[in-house]
Motif scaffolding. Sequence first.
Motif, PDB file in Angstrom:
ATOM      1  N   MET A  75       0.785  -1.352   0.088  1.00 16.06           N
ATOM      2  CA  MET A  75       0.054  -0.017  -0.017  1.00 16.06           C
ATOM      3  C   MET A  75       0.892   1.176   0.105  1.00 16.06           C
ATOM      4  N   LYS A  76       0.438   2.273  -0.871  1.00 16.21           N
ATOM      5  CA  LYS A  76       1.432   3.415  -0.846  1.00 16.21           C
ATOM      6  C   LYS A  76       0.366   4.525  -0.432  1.00 16.21           C
ATOM      7  N   ILE A  77       1.012   5.355   0.702  1.00 17.84           N
ATOM      8  CA  ILE A  77       0.480   6.336   1.288  1.00 17.84           C
ATOM      9  C   ILE A  77       1.149   7.624   1.153  1.00 17.84           C
ATOM     10  N   VAL A  78       0.411   8.605   0.794  1.00 13.65           N
ATOM     11  CA  VAL A  78       1.015  10.036   0.299  1.00 13.65           C
ATOM     12  C   VAL A  78       0.720  10.971   1.147  1.00 13.65           C
ATOM     13  N   SER A  79       1.472  12.052   1.635  1.00  6.89           N
ATOM     14  CA  SER A  79       1.033  13.195   2.425  1.00  6.89           C
ATOM     15  C   SER A  79       1.529  14.193   1.443  1.00  6.89           C
ATOM     16  N   TRP A  80       0.708  15.498   1.262  1.00  5.30           N
ATOM     17  CA  TRP A  80       1.160  16.661   0.499  1.00  5.30           C
ATOM     18  C   TRP A  80       0.363  17.802   0.899  1.00  5.30           C
ATOM     19  N   ASN A  81       1.030  18.889   1.417  1.00  6.30           N
ATOM     20  CA  ASN A  81       0.384  20.252   1.452  1.00  6.30           C
ATOM     21  C   ASN A  81       0.172  20.686   0.146  1.00  6.30           C
ATOM     22  N   ILE A  82      -1.052  20.732  -0.502  1.00  7.45           N
ATOM     23  CA  ILE A  82      -1.275  21.446  -1.720  1.00  7.45           C
ATOM     24  C   ILE A  82      -1.301  22.780  -1.791  1.00  7.45           C
ATOM     25  N   ASN A  83      -1.806  23.482  -0.600  1.00 13.98           N
ATOM     26  CA  ASN A  83      -1.839  25.107  -0.827  1.00 13.98           C
ATOM     27  C   ASN A  83      -3.084  25.201  -1.839  1.00 13.98           C
ATOM     28  N   SER A  84      -4.194  24.842  -1.660  1.00  6.74           N
ATOM     29  CA  SER A  84      -5.468  25.041  -2.532  1.00  6.74           C
ATOM     30  C   SER A  84      -5.621  23.781  -3.507  1.00  6.74           C
ATOM     31  N   GLU A 137      -3.745   9.100  10.534  1.00  7.04           N
ATOM     32  CA  GLU A 137      -4.063  10.498  11.253  1.00  7.04           C
ATOM     33  C   GLU A 137      -3.525  11.441  10.261  1.00  7.04           C
ATOM     34  N   ASN A 138      -4.161  12.502   9.740  1.00  8.35           N
ATOM     35  CA  ASN A 138      -3.804  13.514   8.825  1.00  8.35           C
ATOM     36  C   ASN A 138      -3.843  14.750   9.313  1.00  8.35           C
ATOM     37  N   VAL A 139      -2.876  15.481   9.338  1.00  9.24           N
ATOM     38  CA  VAL A 139      -2.621  16.473  10.310  1.00  9.24           C
ATOM     39  C   VAL A 139      -1.906  17.905   9.603  1.00  9.24           C
ATOM     40  N   TYR A 140      -2.340  18.877   9.916  1.00 10.41           N
ATOM     41  CA  TYR A 140      -1.708  20.127   9.433  1.00 10.41           C
ATOM     42  C   TYR A 140      -1.526  21.080  10.695  1.00 10.41           C
ATOM     43  N   VAL A 141      -0.238  21.111  11.132  1.00 11.68           N
ATOM     44  CA  VAL A 141       0.006  21.906  12.211  1.00 11.68           C
ATOM     45  C   VAL A 141       0.405  23.182  11.795  1.00 11.68           C
ATOM     46  N   THR A 181       0.732  11.300   9.671  1.00 12.12           N
ATOM     47  CA  THR A 181       1.444  12.066   8.500  1.00 12.12           C
ATOM     48  C   THR A 181       0.800  13.504   8.463  1.00 12.12           C
ATOM     49  N   GLY A 182       1.524  14.173   7.591  1.00 14.30           N
ATOM     50  CA  GLY A 182       1.178  15.667   7.179  1.00 14.30           C
ATOM     51  C   GLY A 182       2.008  16.508   7.321  1.00 14.30           C
ATOM     52  N   ASP A 183       1.948  18.056   7.450  1.00 16.82           N
ATOM     53  CA  ASP A 183       2.487  19.100   7.426  1.00 16.82           C
ATOM     54  C   ASP A 183       2.562  19.385   9.023  1.00 16.82           C
ATOM     55  N   PHE A 184       3.932  19.021   9.363  1.00 15.87           N
ATOM     56  CA  PHE A 184       4.266  19.420  10.851  1.00 15.87           C
ATOM     57  C   PHE A 184       4.700  20.637  11.061  1.00 15.87           C
ATOM     58  N   ASN A 185       5.051  21.298  10.070  1.00 16.73           N
ATOM     59  CA  ASN A 185       5.711  22.721  10.109  1.00 16.73           C
ATOM     60  C   ASN A 185       6.731  22.878  10.989  1.00 16.73           C
ATOM     61  N   ILE A 186       7.670  21.703  11.295  1.00 18.86           N
ATOM     62  CA  ILE A 186       8.711  21.718  12.204  1.00 18.86           C
ATOM     63  C   ILE A 186       9.700  20.853  11.389  1.00 18.86           C
ATOM     64  N   ALA A 187      10.972  21.216  11.140  1.00 21.47           N
ATOM     65  CA  ALA A 187      12.163  20.585  10.636  1.00 21.47           C
ATOM     66  C   ALA A 187      13.177  20.434  11.912  1.00 21.47           C
ATOM     67  N   PRO A 188      13.061  19.107  12.242  1.00 18.03           N
ATOM     68  CA  PRO A 188      13.668  18.895  13.788  1.00 18.03           C
ATOM     69  C   PRO A 188      15.117  18.730  13.814  1.00 18.03           C
ATOM     70  N   GLY A 243      15.953  24.758   1.386  1.00 18.06           N
ATOM     71  CA  GLY A 243      14.770  23.867   1.619  1.00 18.06           C
ATOM     72  C   GLY A 243      14.568  23.400   3.178  1.00 18.06           C
ATOM     73  N   ARG A 244      13.475  22.949   3.445  1.00 16.89           N
ATOM     74  CA  ARG A 244      13.050  22.447   4.982  1.00 16.89           C
ATOM     75  C   ARG A 244      12.600  21.146   4.909  1.00 16.89           C
ATOM     76  N   ARG A 245      12.508  20.290   5.834  1.00 19.55           N
ATOM     77  CA  ARG A 245      11.769  18.976   5.937  1.00 19.55           C
ATOM     78  C   ARG A 245      10.612  19.301   6.990  1.00 19.55           C
ATOM     79  N   LEU A 246       9.804  19.845   6.431  1.00 21.98           N
ATOM     80  CA  LEU A 246       8.572  20.287   7.302  1.00 21.98           C
ATOM     81  C   LEU A 246       7.567  19.095   7.146  1.00 21.98           C
ATOM     82  N   ASP A 247       7.382  18.231   6.355  1.00 23.94           N
ATOM     83  CA  ASP A 247       6.454  17.130   5.831  1.00 23.94           C
ATOM     84  C   ASP A 247       7.087  15.756   6.472  1.00 23.94           C
ATOM     85  N   HIS A 248       6.039  15.070   7.285  1.00 29.19           N
ATOM     86  CA  HIS A 248       6.554  14.038   7.859  1.00 29.19           C
ATOM     87  C   HIS A 248       5.733  12.771   7.801  1.00 29.19           C
TER      88      HIS A 248
END
Length: 260
Positions: A1-10, A102-106, A145-152, A217-222
Amino acid sequence: MKIVSWNINSVRFRIGIVEQFLREASPDILCLQETKVIDGDFPAAPFRALGYDHILIHGQRMHHGVAIVSRVPLVEDDRFDWQANKEARHIGVRLPNGVRLENVYVPAGGDIPDRDLNPKFGQKLDFVQRMTDWSAKLDCPTILTGDFNIAPLPSDVWSHKALLKVVSHTPIEVEALDRLKASNDWVDLGRHFYPAPARLHSWWSYRSPDWTKNDRGRRLDHMWATGEVAKAARAHHVFEACRAWEKPSDHVPIMTEFDF
């Protein structure tokens, strides 16, 4: 199974590249953040035309919004208010095998890393703390998964030194995300397959006139998984090329392949 996360911004403005990505990558499930559309106006038809008949949405006009579209059945959806103000920033489902997704947008957190001077920064930290409280009580196999808006990690940004006082990479945010990770022994699947200091950026600012030239760049998506689910992960991909597509999001899709 392939699962994708993407902040698409509209999702409506960028439906063309969403369709292109689905044709090329053919994921089973796509988790979207920042859809920027109310539920009644979500563009379901293009997804169904490509075989994504299972669509669960949590929308909001102009801002925020999350959705999960899938070729496999999804059940038991939930919507947590980790922002504590009814913003549409989470949607969760159960997969046919019983695994929760669980899909989250921090929240981004504004520009000033000080909760007294910038309430948005405080809201972000409180959001992550509410996630941590939820995570500590979690007792089922889960993908978060989602856009955590943190690059740890230092290698999760183009310059650790330059960004230490920039929201998304400040020590207080990193410590908050570390507490979330430790609360249920989450496995960071991106770093599981590409250990630090490998480059693994997923976001490049629109402010840069040529994102490829300076590569800031930054790794904001996890994508994280609880222990047993992580054992089923077989590969992880970051689709950096999507940042150069027509009318791109400032984020690119990430995908994990699971053996279930």
